[in-house]
Motif scaffolding. Structure first.
Motif, PDB file in Angstrom:
ATOM      1  N   ALA A 114       0.829  -1.210   0.000  1.00 39.35           N
ATOM      2  CA  ALA A 114       0.000   0.000   0.000  1.00 39.35           C
ATOM      3  C   ALA A 114       0.863   1.259   0.000  1.00 39.35           C
ATOM      4  CB  ALA A 114      -0.935  -0.010   1.208  1.00 39.35           C
ATOM      5  N   ALA A 115       1.925   1.259   0.807  1.00 38.55           N
ATOM      6  CA  ALA A 115       2.803   2.430   0.878  1.00 38.55           C
ATOM      7  C   ALA A 115       3.509   2.668  -0.447  1.00 38.55           C
ATOM      8  CB  ALA A 115       3.824   2.253   2.003  1.00 38.55           C
ATOM      9  N   VAL A 116       3.971   1.588  -1.076  1.00 39.54           N
ATOM     10  CA  VAL A 116       4.639   1.713  -2.378  1.00 39.54           C
ATOM     11  C   VAL A 116       3.657   2.241  -3.417  1.00 39.54           C
ATOM     12  CG1 VAL A 116       5.672   0.415  -4.284  1.00 39.54           C
ATOM     13  CG2 VAL A 116       6.410  -0.020  -1.937  1.00 39.54           C
ATOM     14  N   GLY A 117       2.451   1.679  -3.441  1.00 36.45           N
ATOM     15  CA  GLY A 117       1.460   2.122  -4.412  1.00 36.45           C
ATOM     16  C   GLY A 117       1.088   3.581  -4.252  1.00 36.45           C
ATOM     17  N   LEU A 118       1.090   4.070  -3.024  1.00 40.50           N
ATOM     18  CA  LEU A 118       0.744   5.455  -2.759  1.00 40.50           C
ATOM     19  C   LEU A 118       1.835   6.410  -3.221  1.00 40.50           C
ATOM     20  CD1 LEU A 118      -1.366   7.315  -1.386  1.00 40.50           C
ATOM     21  CD2 LEU A 118      -0.036   7.071   0.724  1.00 40.50           C
ATOM     22  N   GLU A 119       3.108   6.036  -2.984  1.00 45.87           N
ATOM     23  CA  GLU A 119       4.213   6.942  -3.289  1.00 45.87           C
ATOM     24  C   GLU A 119       4.801   6.730  -4.678  1.00 45.87           C
ATOM     25  OE1 GLU A 119       7.268   7.356  -0.409  1.00 45.87           O
ATOM     26  OE2 GLU A 119       5.925   7.162   1.313  1.00 45.87           O
ATOM     27  N   ALA A 120       4.811   5.484  -5.145  1.00 44.52           N
ATOM     28  CA  ALA A 120       5.505   5.174  -6.398  1.00 44.52           C
ATOM     29  C   ALA A 120       4.713   4.138  -7.189  1.00 44.52           C
ATOM     30  CB  ALA A 120       6.918   4.658  -6.099  1.00 44.52           C
ATOM     31  N   PRO A 121       3.687   4.565  -7.896  1.00 46.13           N
ATOM     32  CA  PRO A 121       2.845   3.610  -8.633  1.00 46.13           C
ATOM     33  C   PRO A 121       3.576   2.848  -9.729  1.00 46.13           C
ATOM     34  CG  PRO A 121       2.279   5.898  -9.165  1.00 46.13           C
ATOM     35  CD  PRO A 121       3.190   5.944  -7.992  1.00 46.13           C
ATOM     36  N   GLY A 122       4.743   3.333 -10.137  1.00 48.03           N
ATOM     37  CA  GLY A 122       5.511   2.633 -11.164  1.00 48.03           C
ATOM     38  C   GLY A 122       6.452   1.576 -10.627  1.00 48.03           C
ATOM     39  N   VAL A 123       6.473   1.387  -9.303  1.00 49.34           N
ATOM     40  CA  VAL A 123       7.373   0.411  -8.672  1.00 49.34           C
ATOM     41  C   VAL A 123       6.636  -0.906  -8.453  1.00 49.34           C
ATOM     42  CG1 VAL A 123       8.577  -0.151  -6.514  1.00 49.34           C
ATOM     43  CG2 VAL A 123       8.917   2.067  -7.593  1.00 49.34           C
ATOM     44  N   ARG A 124       7.322  -2.003  -8.766  1.00 43.94           N
ATOM     45  CA  ARG A 124       6.773  -3.343  -8.559  1.00 43.94           C
ATOM     46  C   ARG A 124       7.621  -4.072  -7.513  1.00 43.94           C
ATOM     47  NH1 ARG A 124       6.962  -1.307 -13.124  1.00 43.94           N
ATOM     48  NH2 ARG A 124       9.146  -1.892 -13.352  1.00 43.94           N
ATOM     49  N   LEU A 125       6.963  -4.821  -6.642  1.00 41.57           N
ATOM     50  CA  LEU A 125       7.648  -5.617  -5.623  1.00 41.57           C
ATOM     51  C   LEU A 125       7.539  -7.087  -5.985  1.00 41.57           C
ATOM     52  CD1 LEU A 125       6.484  -3.888  -2.308  1.00 41.57           C
ATOM     53  CD2 LEU A 125       8.546  -3.441  -3.657  1.00 41.57           C
ATOM     54  N   ARG A 126       8.651  -7.781  -5.914  1.00 39.35           N
ATOM     55  CA  ARG A 126       8.687  -9.223  -6.174  1.00 39.35           C
ATOM     56  C   ARG A 126       9.194  -9.903  -4.909  1.00 39.35           C
ATOM     57  NH1 ARG A 126      13.016 -12.461  -8.835  1.00 39.35           N
ATOM     58  NH2 ARG A 126      12.087 -14.415  -9.544  1.00 39.35           N
ATOM     59  N   PHE A 127       8.335 -10.697  -4.277  1.00 41.39           N
ATOM     60  CA  PHE A 127       8.692 -11.355  -3.021  1.00 41.39           C
ATOM     61  C   PHE A 127       9.140 -12.790  -3.284  1.00 41.39           C
ATOM     62  CE2 PHE A 127       5.684  -8.099  -1.506  1.00 41.39           C
ATOM     63  CZ  PHE A 127       6.440  -7.523  -0.491  1.00 41.39           C
ATOM     64  N   LEU A 128      10.281 -13.147  -2.716  1.00 37.13           N
ATOM     65  CA  LEU A 128      10.772 -14.519  -2.730  1.00 37.13           C
ATOM     66  C   LEU A 128      10.886 -14.996  -1.294  1.00 37.13           C
ATOM     67  CD1 LEU A 128      13.728 -14.192  -5.286  1.00 37.13           C
ATOM     68  CD2 LEU A 128      11.365 -14.870  -5.766  1.00 37.13           C
ATOM     69  N   ARG A 129      10.695 -16.281  -1.088  1.00 34.23           N
ATOM     70  CA  ARG A 129      10.815 -16.828   0.266  1.00 34.23           C
ATOM     71  C   ARG A 129      12.282 -17.118   0.574  1.00 34.23           C
ATOM     72  NH1 ARG A 129       7.644 -22.156   2.509  1.00 34.23           N
ATOM     73  NH2 ARG A 129       8.401 -22.070   4.653  1.00 34.23           N
ATOM     74  N   ARG A 130      12.715 -16.693   1.738  1.00 37.73           N
ATOM     75  CA  ARG A 130      14.107 -16.896   2.162  1.00 37.73           C
ATOM     76  C   ARG A 130      14.205 -18.264   2.841  1.00 37.73           C
ATOM     77  NH1 ARG A 130      17.685 -14.701   6.788  1.00 37.73           N
ATOM     78  NH2 ARG A 130      19.704 -14.309   5.781  1.00 37.73           N
TER      79      ARG A 130
END
Length: 295
Positions: A114-130
């Motif tokens: 939500a925070a990323v979408g609010l500040e930087a709509p062009g940013v994508r997050l890719r989550f990997l499991r550690r």
């Protein structure tokens, strides 16, 4: 290289001014120093560049040909060497890969997304499991940021920052015998347990903390994630022992209790490679992760 770049700057000013004197004034160089610089430029280019015409200097055809190219090169070099300006997240177009510990996405992912979408709509997050503590993916560049417990010294090229402190709790289904009455070491260890472990390790921090009591858990099932452990505990009489903050979204309908023996808390940190430390976009990402976790 620095000397060559200085010559290029000198040539740019000379071609723009068409005067050794005025170029020297702009560059804070004496007339003799400017004359020497012009001589070096003539040797480097194999062309007189500026020739006398009456009381002034005029550019040669070669100088006219070079003027725009040299000016452009100098501007590009200045841009490269200029300190990075203030980041505008709204203009970012980038994918960040985060390798995170078990339960991180479920607990902190929604707030971070939500925070990323609010500040930087062009940013994508890719989550990997550690699944391992190998920091090789950070060095290789395939991962931008990791989260996890640091239990061994890091190499100098991997940096870290503590994010939060978590503690282990016991979790059982509603109506489980342990959901009523005092939880003692005897009652806890006598129950049947599901153990969360990477690579199938059958003992962990909880079992080490139990050693001084002389008792052991009756581990009947081993899984590799919080979700699987809590799903089994929810549908059976198994006890899951999990980190409280990370497991919170997954066990809201279950009964949780403090463990009846002392157990060290664990510190979860963020980790990143030193080459990204000064990157403004990565600094922004780290701040958002910090904010999402500490909220």
């Amino acid at each position: 290289m620095a000397r060559d770049l200085n010559l290029l700057v000198t040539l740019d000013v000379l071609l723009e001014e068409g005067s050794v004197t005025r170029a020297g004034e702009r560059l804070a160089l004496s007339p003799s120093a400017m004359s020497r610089a012009l001589a070096r430029l003539r040797r480097a280019t194999g062309d007189p560049l500026l020739v006398r015409s009456g009381r002034g200097l005029v550019p040669t055809p070669r100088a006219i040909e070079l003027r725009d190219r040299v000016h452009r090169l100098v501007r590009e070099a200045e841009e490269v060497l200029r300190p990075v300006g203030e980041l505008d997240p709204a203009t970012l177009d980038r994918t960040f890969t985060l390798r995170v510990g078990d339960g991180f996405v479920e607990r902190f992912g929604p707030g971070l997304v939500a925070a990323v979408g609010l500040e930087a709509p062009g940013v994508r997050l890719r989550f990997l499991r550690r699944t391992t503590k190998d920091t090789g993916p950070l060095r290789a560049g395939g991962v931008d940021l990791e989260t996890g417990v640091i239990d061994r010294p890091l190499t100098p090229d991997v940096l870290s920052e503590p994010l939060l402190t978590d503690r282990f709790i016991g979790v059982v289904r509603a109506g489980h015998p342990l959901a009523t009455g005092e939880i003692t070491v005897a009652r806890y260890t006598s129950a049947r347990h599901v153990h969360v472990a990477r690579r199938g390790v059958e003992e962990g921090l909880v079992d080490e903390a139990l050693h001084p009591t002389g008792r052991r858990r009756d581990i009947v099932t081993v899984v590799d994630g919080l979700g699987a452990a809590l799903a089994l505990a929810r549908a059976s009489d198994l006890v899951a022992t999990v980190p409280e903050l990370h497991a919170a979204p997954l066990c809201q309908d279950m009964y949780s209790f403090a463990l009846p023996f002392p157990l060290p808390e664990v510190t979860v940190s963020s980790l990143w490679h030193a080459r990204l430390d000064a990157d403004p976009a990565h600094q922004w990402l780290r701040a958002l992760v910090r904010g999402a976790v500490r909220a």
